[in-house]
Design an enzyme around this catalytic site. Sequence first.
Site, PDB file in Angstrom:
ATOM      1  CD  GLN A 262     -18.422 -21.290  13.204  1.00 33.36           C
ATOM      2  OE1 GLN A 262     -18.425 -22.426  12.728  1.00 33.36           O
ATOM      3  NE2 GLN A 262     -17.857 -20.268  12.583  1.00 33.36           N
ATOM      4  CG  HIS A 265     -21.442 -21.668   8.804  1.00 35.00           C
ATOM      5  ND1 HIS A 265     -21.034 -21.294   7.553  1.00 35.00           N
ATOM      6  CD2 HIS A 265     -20.496 -21.203   9.662  1.00 35.00           C
ATOM      7  CE1 HIS A 265     -19.901 -20.627   7.641  1.00 35.00           C
ATOM      8  NE2 HIS A 265     -19.549 -20.552   8.911  1.00 35.00           N
ATOM      9  CD  GLU A 330     -14.981 -26.481  11.374  1.00 37.87           C
ATOM     10  OE1 GLU A 330     -14.695 -26.239  10.182  1.00 37.87           O
ATOM     11  OE2 GLU A 330     -16.150 -26.442  11.815  1.00 37.87           O
ATOM     12  CG  HIS A 331     -13.830 -23.009  13.993  1.00 39.02           C
ATOM     13  ND1 HIS A 331     -14.977 -23.457  13.375  1.00 39.02           N
ATOM     14  CD2 HIS A 331     -12.978 -22.642  12.999  1.00 39.02           C
ATOM     15  CE1 HIS A 331     -14.834 -23.376  12.071  1.00 39.02           C
ATOM     16  NE2 HIS A 331     -13.634 -22.887  11.813  1.00 39.02           N
ATOM     17  CG  ASP A 364     -15.022 -18.657   9.134  1.00 39.62           C
ATOM     18  OD1 ASP A 364     -14.508 -19.775   9.304  1.00 39.62           O
ATOM     19  OD2 ASP A 364     -16.150 -18.351   9.574  1.00 39.62           O
ATOM     20  CG  HIS A 423      11.671 -61.250   0.909  1.00 37.71           C
ATOM     21  ND1 HIS A 423      10.706 -61.827   0.133  1.00 37.71           N
ATOM     22  CD2 HIS A 423      11.216 -59.995   1.194  1.00 37.71           C
ATOM     23  CE1 HIS A 423       9.708 -60.982  -0.054  1.00 37.71           C
ATOM     24  NE2 HIS A 423      10.000 -59.850   0.575  1.00 37.71           N
TER      25      HIS A 423
END
Length: 437
Positions: A262, A265, A330-331, A364, A423
């Site tokens: 990770q 990245h 996220e993960h 991934d 209405h």
Amino acid sequence: MLDITRLNIQDAGFSAQFEEWLCSSQVVEQDVDRGVAEIIEAVRVQGDKAILEYTQRFDRVSAQSVNDLEITDQQMLEALQTIDEDQRTALETAASRIRSYAEQQPIRPWSIEDEYGNSMGQKITALQRVGVYVPGGTAAYPSSVLMNVIPAKVAGVESVCMAVPAPHGKLNPLVLAAGRLAEVDRVFTIGGAQAIAAFAYGTQTVPKVDKVVGPGNAYVSSAKRMLYGQVGIDMIAGPSEVLVICDDSANPEWVAMDLFSQAEHDTRARAVLIATGDKFLERVLVHMKKFLDQLERADTIVQSITHCGAFIRVNHLDEAAELSNRIAPEHLALCISEPNVLLKKIRNAGAVFLGHYTPEVFGDYCAGPNHVLPTAGTARYSSPLGVYDFQKRTSVISCSREGAGKLGEVATVLAYSEGLSAHARSAQYRCKQSAAT
């Protein structure tokens, strides 16, 4: 030099230290909004002319018209036929698994009827046209093509258009091959904020879409944020994140590489390890230092680990689950002996990877579930990209004559109580007609 933040839940000031670290590692967007606003306005007013000028300037291509920036189906087919056999097999396997997973997701129409013969239900309609943004430049992301296009196709989207920058006119054939396998309809070699603006407004050549999905840099994220409302978006994605929770049953060598996978990245990617013992944390650190010189993106890893990473020592796994829910990663990888037990206590995560043989990298590329996930704590209220993101729900109501009378009585009271006499009278017409029968 690999330096990482160390936190211990036993320390008196842990809570304050944890909150400080959590806030400091949140995504900080670059100040690019002014430039993006200028690009958006130029594309809105000038259309193709602005797209061509920005593409020539930023990507340094010699195209003479936006038509020259569109990739044909034949070019995509040729790319699929010319890539290495092992690459094609891998793409086909990943595409098949992603499609099989997505096919389980569509929301289906339904209808119920009450005792008065009124029926209420839901109609499901696919979006008509979707734009997928795929990052370009030095890296190639065929997996991003598969993850964004295939769920849209499974949802029944009529036309999926893809935008991917091609600096100096060069585009990785794997991206085109993935587009062919995913059955993308049109591909434009346009990048940045101008691609998002083109999809949002439409130009003489680029069609207007209903929704834009896919990751990008700060300019792409800024454009998506500014254009939301003019066009639908998936999410504003930040740098990638992984939280690994370990007990002594985990393999420290594997965990070290999982964290690096990770961190490589982006310099702002966040790799975090929570473990129940100091000795395990030290063993992981030893392997991290050993591996560092072996990796091409070592500089990126060092910056990521130093500025955004952390080692957190807890007493037991219940504490780890509590901290994980506060981080909302996220993960989330549960590298522990009984991951399914701890999973019951996990509330906030984009995707969870269970056990020692399920690294995040499988998610991934090829496990099947989507890798487009909520980041920066948004897993508290957001979900992974899926087929449902490319479908919309329409309420359908049908009243019988008797049912109109019953509902009309209720609606009349509520309408008058809100001071909306038109209405109320609209409802009363139905009440009278119902009573007359």
